[in-house]
Design an enzyme around this catalytic site. Structure first.
Site, PDB file in Angstrom:
ATOM      1  N   LYS A  83       0.862  -1.182   0.000  1.00 25.72           N
ATOM      2  CA  LYS A  83       0.000   0.000   0.000  1.00 25.72           C
ATOM      3  C   LYS A  83       0.902   1.236   0.000  1.00 25.72           C
ATOM      4  O   LYS A  83       1.786   1.374   0.849  1.00 25.72           O
ATOM      5  CB  LYS A  83      -0.885  -0.032   1.249  1.00 25.72           C
TER       6      LYS A  83
HETATM    7  O1  G3P Z   1      -9.009   1.559   4.411  1.00 28.77           O
HETATM    8  C1  G3P Z   1      -8.834   2.866   4.875  1.00 28.77           C
HETATM    9  C2  G3P Z   1      -9.690   3.074   6.059  1.00 28.77           C
HETATM   10  O2  G3P Z   1      -9.288   2.264   7.091  1.00 28.77           O
HETATM   11  C3  G3P Z   1      -9.809   4.470   6.552  1.00 28.77           C
HETATM   12  O3  G3P Z   1     -10.977   4.505   7.299  1.00 28.77           O
HETATM   13  O4  G3P Z   1     -12.586   5.387   8.878  1.00 28.77           O
HETATM   14  O5  G3P Z   1     -10.144   5.983   9.100  1.00 28.77           O
HETATM   15  O6  G3P Z   1     -11.531   6.940   7.275  1.00 28.77           O
HETATM   16  P1  G3P Z   1     -11.326   5.779   8.183  1.00 28.77           P
END
Ligand code: G3P
Length: 214
Positions: A83
């Site tokens: 990633k």
């Molecule tokens: O895959 C990316 C994700 O984990 C980000 O999620 O909720 O931190 O925006 P969030």
């Protein structure tokens, strides 16, 4: 649309792996910190539980540094996908890693132009973030629209890069990921656990249990 688990917590991955429907896992530095184990240890354990793409995120740095880190993780297991953050250095790194046959997932994608740069560099996956786009725009469909636009553009120009709908916060985002044509939705444990629930299913089960005793 494939379902991935967006978590690095081993007990959660152990549980969802038994369902037989989780095709991969994504992690990021925040999720690794939350898991209480190192990225190295997380990759060792997750690759034993899920036989599918597992994203390991490299630290944002120069292309050379990210490539060096990527090679270490890619050598550990064939399922590890690197990633890479959406920066120009990241794009350079993806270009080079693609030529080396190393799979990449470009993360922190919020626009069609970013997705096109990543796809042109040969990224295996791009990860547009639905939840964070909705947060920024104070709407409920900004993430959906970007995923849909990226899908249309990839189809028009024949890009093979797959779209991972990320930053999924609730069931509506899962629905939007499907309707926008995402190839994959990477879903946190809490939301995965809500996917089989419906109030009428619970009610139906209760009625069937009662009637079966009659
Ligand atoms: O895959 C990316 C994700 O984990 C980000 O999620 O909720 O931190 O925006 P969030």
């Amino acid at each position: 649309m494939k379902l991935f688990a967006d978590t690095a917590i081993i007990s959660e991955i152990e549980e969802v792996s038994k369902w037989g429907i989780i095709a991969g896992v994504t992690t990021n530095p925040t999720l690794i910190a939350r898991s209480g184990i190192s990225l190295d240890e997380a990759m060792n354990q997750i690759t034993k539980l899920i036989d599918g793409p597992i994203s390991a995120e490299v630290a944002e740095a120069s292309a050379e540094e990210m490539i060096a880190e990527a090679k270490v993780y890619a050598a550990k297991n064939k399922n590890i996908v690197i990633k890479i953050p959406m920066t120009m250095e990241g794009v350079k790194a993806v270009s080079r890693l693609t030529k080396l046959g190393i799979k990449t997932n470009v993360t922190l994608v919020f626009s069609t132009s970013q997705a096109i740069m990543a796809a042109t560099a040969g990224a295996t996956y791009v990860s547009p973030f639905l939840g964070r786009l909705d947060d920024l725009t104070k709407t409920t469909d900004a993430g959906f629209k970007v995923v849909k636009d990226i899908k249309d553009i990839f189809n028009t120009y024949g890009f093979k890069t797959q779209i991972i709908a990320a930053s999924i916060r609730h069931l509506e985002h899962v629905d939007q990921a499907m309707k926008a044509g995402a190839d994959i939705a990477t879903i946190p444990y809490k939301v995965l656990k809500e996917m089989d629930k419906h109030v009428l299913t619970d009610d139906g089960l209760r009625r069937f249990r009662e009637d079966s005793k009659k």
